[in-house]
Scaffold this motif. Structure first.
Motif, PDB file in Angstrom:
ATOM      1  N   PRO A 106       0.824  -1.215   0.000  1.00  0.00           N
ATOM      2  CA  PRO A 106       0.000   0.000   0.000  1.00  0.00           C
ATOM      3  C   PRO A 106       0.857   1.264   0.000  1.00  0.00           C
ATOM      4  O   PRO A 106       0.486   2.268  -0.618  1.00  0.00           O
ATOM      5  CB  PRO A 106      -0.808  -0.123   1.299  1.00  0.00           C
ATOM      6  CG  PRO A 106      -0.850  -1.587   1.588  1.00  0.00           C
ATOM      7  CD  PRO A 106       0.463  -2.126   1.122  1.00  0.00           C
ATOM      8  N   GLU A 107       2.006   1.196   0.660  1.00  0.00           N
ATOM      9  CA  GLU A 107       2.871   2.369   0.727  1.00  0.00           C
ATOM     10  C   GLU A 107       3.460   2.701  -0.647  1.00  0.00           C
ATOM     11  O   GLU A 107       3.514   3.873  -1.051  1.00  0.00           O
ATOM     12  CB  GLU A 107       4.004   2.129   1.728  1.00  0.00           C
ATOM     13  CG  GLU A 107       3.548   1.972   3.171  1.00  0.00           C
ATOM     14  CD  GLU A 107       3.051   0.570   3.514  1.00  0.00           C
ATOM     15  OE1 GLU A 107       2.556   0.368   4.642  1.00  0.00           O
ATOM     16  OE2 GLU A 107       3.152  -0.334   2.643  1.00  0.00           O
ATOM     17  N   ALA A 108       3.903   1.680  -1.370  1.00  0.00           N
ATOM     18  CA  ALA A 108       4.482   1.912  -2.689  1.00  0.00           C
ATOM     19  C   ALA A 108       3.429   2.419  -3.665  1.00  0.00           C
ATOM     20  O   ALA A 108       3.694   3.315  -4.480  1.00  0.00           O
ATOM     21  CB  ALA A 108       5.122   0.630  -3.210  1.00  0.00           C
ATOM     22  N   VAL A 109       2.224   1.866  -3.601  1.00  0.00           N
ATOM     23  CA  VAL A 109       1.161   2.298  -4.504  1.00  0.00           C
ATOM     24  C   VAL A 109       0.766   3.743  -4.205  1.00  0.00           C
ATOM     25  O   VAL A 109       0.571   4.547  -5.130  1.00  0.00           O
ATOM     26  CB  VAL A 109      -0.046   1.352  -4.395  1.00  0.00           C
ATOM     27  CG1 VAL A 109      -1.223   1.895  -5.212  1.00  0.00           C
ATOM     28  CG2 VAL A 109       0.326  -0.043  -4.865  1.00  0.00           C
ATOM     29  N   ALA A 110       0.665   4.094  -2.932  1.00  0.00           N
ATOM     30  CA  ALA A 110       0.317   5.472  -2.568  1.00  0.00           C
ATOM     31  C   ALA A 110       1.395   6.443  -3.021  1.00  0.00           C
ATOM     32  O   ALA A 110       1.101   7.557  -3.481  1.00  0.00           O
ATOM     33  CB  ALA A 110       0.097   5.579  -1.060  1.00  0.00           C
ATOM     34  N   SER A 111       2.640   6.037  -2.905  1.00  0.00           N
ATOM     35  CA  SER A 111       3.738   6.899  -3.361  1.00  0.00           C
ATOM     36  C   SER A 111       3.681   7.074  -4.874  1.00  0.00           C
ATOM     37  O   SER A 111       3.864   8.184  -5.398  1.00  0.00           O
ATOM     38  CB  SER A 111       5.081   6.296  -2.949  1.00  0.00           C
ATOM     39  OG  SER A 111       6.143   7.080  -3.421  1.00  0.00           O
ATOM     40  N   CYS A 112       3.427   5.996  -5.581  1.00  0.00           N
ATOM     41  CA  CYS A 112       3.298   6.071  -7.037  1.00  0.00           C
ATOM     42  C   CYS A 112       2.168   7.020  -7.414  1.00  0.00           C
ATOM     43  O   CYS A 112       2.298   7.821  -8.348  1.00  0.00           O
ATOM     44  CB  CYS A 112       3.049   4.688  -7.605  1.00  0.00           C
ATOM     45  SG  CYS A 112       2.954   4.620  -9.408  1.00  0.00           S
TER      46      CYS A 112
END
Length: 716
Positions: free
Chosen positions: A577-583
């Motif tokens: 979820p963190e990587a997707v939110a950053s993207c």
């Protein structure tokens, strides 16, 4: 050859240690020594196959693991010098059965294991090599279809065998089935051993013809002569002309003229009436129907060291010399390449050779035109990743470009390093590599309105495996060496939050005295647990910081060098979820490689909707094994017809999600029967085969799906 057991009138009979097996059935007619039946029943009298071999019928009853166990009369079998176990077997059901074969040694760790799918049909010889093997050892990920005809006899070789065993001490053979729901019947006959690996070699011998096709199969698009190949291509030309005339209502770039949005002169994103769109430079709604790897040089396969697999391989001389080459090796550090044999040396490109057979010296120019005609006729409006750059430059179909960030910078293991370890964005050398990569990728196309945008990297290891896989990158960072820039950045974050080592120790529930302890290589980072919620909180903060560092650097470089085009994300496979939110923060589009029956089953779209960002499905496919290549891809269906049905369901489901702005199929051409260079993948997942002939039924299903979307299947 050494006989291990022979079926008599009532039982499978085992051989006493050290004695040659008698071949007279009468000698063994009443013996049942060495046979144990667990949820298995003998059925009826002895039967015979077409060669006169006696067979006994057994019914494997519903249970968790019904099994038949064959053991020596006393002691163990001595199989030293033997290469394979042979069992006469016939599937007595009208459907395929899964049979598990286990061979046990004297010690618990001595064990061989194989699982085979026995098709319905006549009796066959099941051959189990007495050593570990797999198709990977032969240079491909999936082995040949079984059974095959070996001099008039049906032979089924278990091409994947796991484990190891001391052949001087073999104590049991176990045949079982995994949890049948109803009684499943097998006919079993002679059991013996053979020296050498001839059956295994024969399983792979002569499996590819001069056109790169599988020799042992038939299908509608298979050709048997150069004349047939040329004729099929001429017939397709007439079909393409008719299909091209069916498309209408589209702007220059393939956008829907009926849906007018903001015009900027470049591809961009826009949300209208609750739905996200890609928008063409002319200002029309654009749902990206793309296809990956549209390139003539993607079908190379190694021939060195396995020449016996190829029938009538063209000579390495003019004109065929052009289609040979030499490659050093696959990247052994990648999980994708682990255990792959035939991994270097001379290769041959059957696909390009077939193009030459049809078009002679001008084959590449003709191929590019024909390919673009096909894409437009079939309703594709985007050339996806890893494609021939020249196709986009012809300005007939919009295209995407990859950015490959390579260099001598640090990396971190998340525990799932299939394509390699994660780049360390905290290493200053990574920023330098990003600058070089972005400069190179954007220079040729930054003023081209036909360019949709850029992808950065592909399927990075943002997460590990298993229930705690989400935290793999955080745990891997702390396990790294002290010199790791990522590790030092994580330690600095923890110091800033906790101030004192004792506070961190209490929050994480670990014995921890001094900050220097974190510098230890292989630091035992704790897994998150309910008793210590701070661990998950700290790991989550680190994962977001890691992703922000990566996406922030790449996005800034792209916007600096090319302010006109979209950053299409990083093609997530594993994600957090963190990587997707950053993207979502740094990219114009979030891209996911989704291998599932529907997009909604491969991506948490509810979570993505909350980020309010457009989504592109940058890879998906459905494969079967009835057109030559042995693999069925990541998501398989039973047959070719179901590929088209699955494609329609997937794309229609994507098109009706308000966040999804496109789907890109992987890939244009079938993978080689004997495996592609990079990792040995050999699946039937293409729209065209190794002869460049389309798979007609599948292509027609794809075309109709696209026409439905173009002509009113989506509304703003």
């Amino acid at each position: 050859m050494k006989r291990v057991a022979l079926l008599a009138s009532a039982a499978l009979c085992a051989l006493p240690v050290g004695r040659a097996m008698a071949t007279d059935v009468a000698d063994l007619a009443v013996s049942s020594t060495g046979v144990q039946l667990q949820q298995v029943q003998r059925v009826g009298n002895v039967e015979h196959d077409s060669h006169g071999t006696p067979l006994q019928r057994y019914a494997f009853q519903p249970s968790s693991q019904p099994q038949l166990i064959i053991t020596p009369a006393a002691g163990v079998w001595h199989w030293s010098g033997q290469g394979a176990l042979r069992i006469q077997v016939q599937n007595a059901m009208p459907w395929a059965l899964t049979l598990t074969i286990d061979i046990d040694g004297a010690a618990p760790e001595q064990h061989l294991h194989a699982v085979v799918g026995l098709p319905a049909g006549p009796a066959q010889t099941l051959v189990l090599p007495l050593h570990a093997t797999s198709p990977r050892a032969f240079g491909m990920q999936v082995g040949p279809s079984m059974p095959f005809d070996d001099q008039g006899h049906a032979v089924f070789v278990a091409t994947t065998v796991e484990g190891s065993i001391d052949l001087a001490q073999v104590r049991a053979i176990r045949l079982s089935m995994p949890a049948p729901q109803a009684a499943q019947q097998l006919l079993l006959g002679n059991v013996d051993t053979a020296t050498g690996d001839m059956a295994l070699q024969h399983a792979y011998r002569g499996i590819v013809d001069r056109w790169g096709q599988y020799t042992r199969g038939t299908w509608p698009e298979k050709i048997d002569s150069d004349t047939a190949l040329r004729t099929a291509h001429m017939q397709e030309r007439r079909t393409l002309d008719a299909q091209l005339a069916e498309r209408h209502g589209l702007d220059t770039y393939g956008g829907r003229q009926a849906i007018a949005l903001k015009r900027t002169g470049w591809f961009h994103t826009q949300k209208a009436n609750g739905r996200w769109w890609l928008v063409t430079p002319d200002g029309h709604a654009f749902f990206s129907l793309g296809i990956n790897a549209v390139a003539a040089d993607n079908s190379r396969t190694y021939v060195q060291g396995r020449e016996f697999m190829f029938v009538d391989l063209p000579p390495d001389q003019s004109p065929w010399h052009t289609f040979y080459g030499i490659s050093d090796s696959r990247d052994a550090e990648r999980g994708a390449s682990a255990g792959i044999g035939a991994n270097r040396g001379r290769w041959f490109d059957f696909y390009e050779a077939n193009l030459y057979r049809v078009e002679s010296a001008d084959w590449l120019t003709v191929w590019r035109k024909r390919t673009l005609d096909r894409l437009q006729a079939w309703g594709f409006n985007t050339i996806g990743n890893w494609s021939d750059d020249a196709l986009g430059k012809l300005h007939r179909v919009p295209y995407t470009l990859p950015i490959y960030i390579n260099g001598n910078f640090g990396n971190v293991s998340s525990g799932f390093d299939y394509w390699g370890r994660m780049p360390d964005p905290f290493d200053p050398r990574f920023a330098q590599a990003v600058e070089r990569a972005v400069t190179k990728a954007t220079a040729p196309s930054h003023n081209d309105p036909w360019l949709l945008g850029y992808f950065a990297d592909n399927e990075l290891a943002w997460a590990g495996q298993g229930p705690q896989g989400r935290w793999g990158l955080a745990i891997g960072t702390l396990r790294g060496e002290a010199r790791s820039d990522a590790k030092q950045a994580f330690i600095a974050m923890l110091k800033k939050k906790y101030g004192e080592p004792a506070k961190l120790a209490a929050a994480w529930g670990i014995a921890f005295i001094d900050w220097s302890g974190l510098n230890a290589t292989n630091f035992a980072a704790p897994e998150p647990n309910e008793a210590h919620p701070a661990i998950a909180d700290d790991y989550s903060a680190w994962l977001r910081a890691y992703a922000d560092a990566y996406f922030g650097l790449v996005a800034a470089a792209i916007h600096r060098h090319d302010p006109h085009h979209l950053f299409l994300g990083g093609r997530f496979a594993a994600n957090t979820p963190e990587a997707v939110a950053s993207c979502a923060q740094y990219c114009d589009v979030i891209s996911f490689n989704v291998y599932a029956d529907l997009p909604q089953h491969g991506v948490d779209l509810d979570a993505v909707h909350k980020l309010d960002k457009p989504v592109l499905i940058s890879e998906f496919h459905f494969g079967s094994d009835d057109r030559g290549p042995f693999g069925k891809g990541v998501v398989s269906v039973w047959n070719e017809a179901q590929r088209g049905e699955a494609y329609a369901r997937f794309v229609q489901a994507a098109a009706h999600d308000p966040a999804i702005v496109g789907t890109h199929w992987f890939e244009y051409i079938d993978q080689p029967v004997t495996g592609r260079l990079i990792d040995g993948e050999n699946s039937h997942i293409g729209l065209v085969g190794i002869t460049d002939l389309p798979f007609g039924g599948f292509v027609e299903a794809v075309r109709k799906t696209h026409l439905g979307i173009e002509q009113g299947g989506l509304n703003p």
